[in-house]
Design an enzyme around this catalytic site. Structure first.
Site, mmCIF file in Angstrom:
data_model
loop_
_atom_site.group_PDB
_atom_site.id
_atom_site.type_symbol
_atom_site.label_atom_id
_atom_site.label_comp_id
_atom_site.label_asym_id
_atom_site.label_seq_id
_atom_site.Cartn_x
_atom_site.Cartn_y
_atom_site.Cartn_z
ATOM 1 N N ASP A 16 0.811 -1.215 0.000
ATOM 2 C CA ASP A 16 0.000 0.000 0.000
ATOM 3 C C ASP A 16 0.849 1.272 0.000
ATOM 4 O OD1 ASP A 16 -2.789 1.125 2.100
ATOM 5 O OD2 ASP A 16 -2.308 1.416 -0.009
HETATM 6 C C1 LIG Z 1 -3.615 -1.705 -6.201
HETATM 7 C C2 LIG Z 1 -2.718 -1.618 -4.997
HETATM 8 C C3 LIG Z 1 -1.538 -2.546 -5.050
HETATM 9 C C4 LIG Z 1 -2.232 -0.195 -4.839
HETATM 10 C C5 LIG Z 1 -1.725 0.112 -3.438
HETATM 11 O O1 LIG Z 1 -1.359 1.477 -3.369
HETATM 12 P P1 LIG Z 1 -2.527 2.520 -3.429
HETATM 13 O O2 LIG Z 1 -2.968 2.705 -4.828
HETATM 14 O O3 LIG Z 1 -3.633 2.111 -2.469
HETATM 15 O O4 LIG Z 1 -1.856 3.884 -2.951
HETATM 16 P P2 LIG Z 1 -2.464 4.899 -1.891
HETATM 17 O O5 LIG Z 1 -2.826 4.090 -0.660
HETATM 18 O O6 LIG Z 1 -1.341 5.877 -1.632
HETATM 19 O O7 LIG Z 1 -3.695 5.524 -2.510
HETATM 20 MG MG LIG Z 2 -4.014 2.435 -0.595
#
Ligand SMILES: CC(C)CCOP(=O)(O)OP(=O)(O)O
Ligand SMILES: [Mg+2]
Length: 240
Positions: A16
């Site tokens: 994440d």
């Molecule tokens: C699709 C998944 C692996 C992406 C994880 O990062 P994210 O897109 O949730 O990024 P953010 O939490 O910063 O929005």
């Molecule tokens: Mg995310």
């Protein structure tokens, strides 16, 4: 230092923080996702070096379908590109790939590429990389219930034959010898499971890292493994 004999057999990852990583740098979201792929490549390398048997990664959840269309399309194209580009190294590293999740929502070409990649790597006996795409823990439990209900309906089993091991074998993690992660790592400071593996995480040690996924490298991974090795796992038993 790390003791090889108490390495987790199965590590699960929620990768994440990719979009935040891009936003902080004034980069387009796609750059964050591409940086995330580079992070995954380095963690996979480390798992191979350390003798970890299974690495499960949350690549795209059932809920991620609600992201902006352009992002979803970018991610699907990235999965396809990633599998094609990495095929050589998967074979060299003797890595077995399994993809879990509701594949009916994926494009025909991605479904076919996944089938081919699983087929090509299925006899590899090194690290097993389980990639959860269009997956959620609740989806997994529902599909397992549906398969079990069908077996009861067809008279193959009785309701009281249903037990934990029957459910365990009907979950999509039945593609691995070690379906229950020993360690779950989630990056970017979020302290939640987000409908990743649910049944399988019953006694998994949880580790939350502040780093955004693209910044999660060897140092951060070794730190998580070090923390795992300090844990006292009691599985609800031993009373001390
Ligand atoms: C699709 C998944 C692996 C992406 C994880 O990062 P994210 O897109 O949730 O990024 P953010 O939490 O910063 O929005
Ligand atoms: Mg995310």
């Amino acid at each position: 230092g790390l003791r090889r004999e108490s390495m987790p057999r199965h590590v699960a990852l929620v990768m994440d923080g990719n979009r935040r990583w891009a936003r902080i740098r004034g980069l387009p979201v796609g750059s964050g996702y591409e940086a995330g792929v580079r992070s995954l490549r380095s963690v996979v390398e480390l798992c191979c070096k350390l003798g970890i048997r299974v690495l499960s990664v949350f690549a795209f959840s059932s809920e991620n379908w609600f992201r902006p269309q352009a992002e979803v399309e970018f991610l699907m194209e990235l999965f396809e590109r990633g599998m094609r580009d990495e095929m050589g190294s998967l074979l060299r590293e003797n890595i077995r790939i399994s993809v879990i999740g509701d594949s009916s929502k994926l494009s025909r070409s991605l479904q076919e590429l996944i089938t081919r990649t699983e087929e090509t790597t299925k006899t590899n006996c090194g690290l097993q990389l389980i990639v959860a795409v269009s997956y959620s823990g609740q989806y997994d439990i529902v599909q397992a219930c549906q398969k079990i209900a069908l077996k009861v309906k067809d008279g193959l089993i009785e309701p009281n034959d249903i037990n934990e091991s029957l459910i365990k074998q009907e979950l999509e993690t039945n593609c691995t010898e070690f379906p229950y992660p020993d360690l779950l790592i989630r990056t970017s400071g979020e302290l939640r499971i987000s409908n990743f593996l649910l049944w399988q995480l019953a006694y998994t040690e949880l580790f939350f890292a502040q780093s955004l996924w693209p910044d999660f490298g060897e140092v951060e991974f070794l730190e998580a493994l070090q923390a795992f090795q300090q844990r006292q796992r009691r599985y609800g038993g031993r009373d001390f």
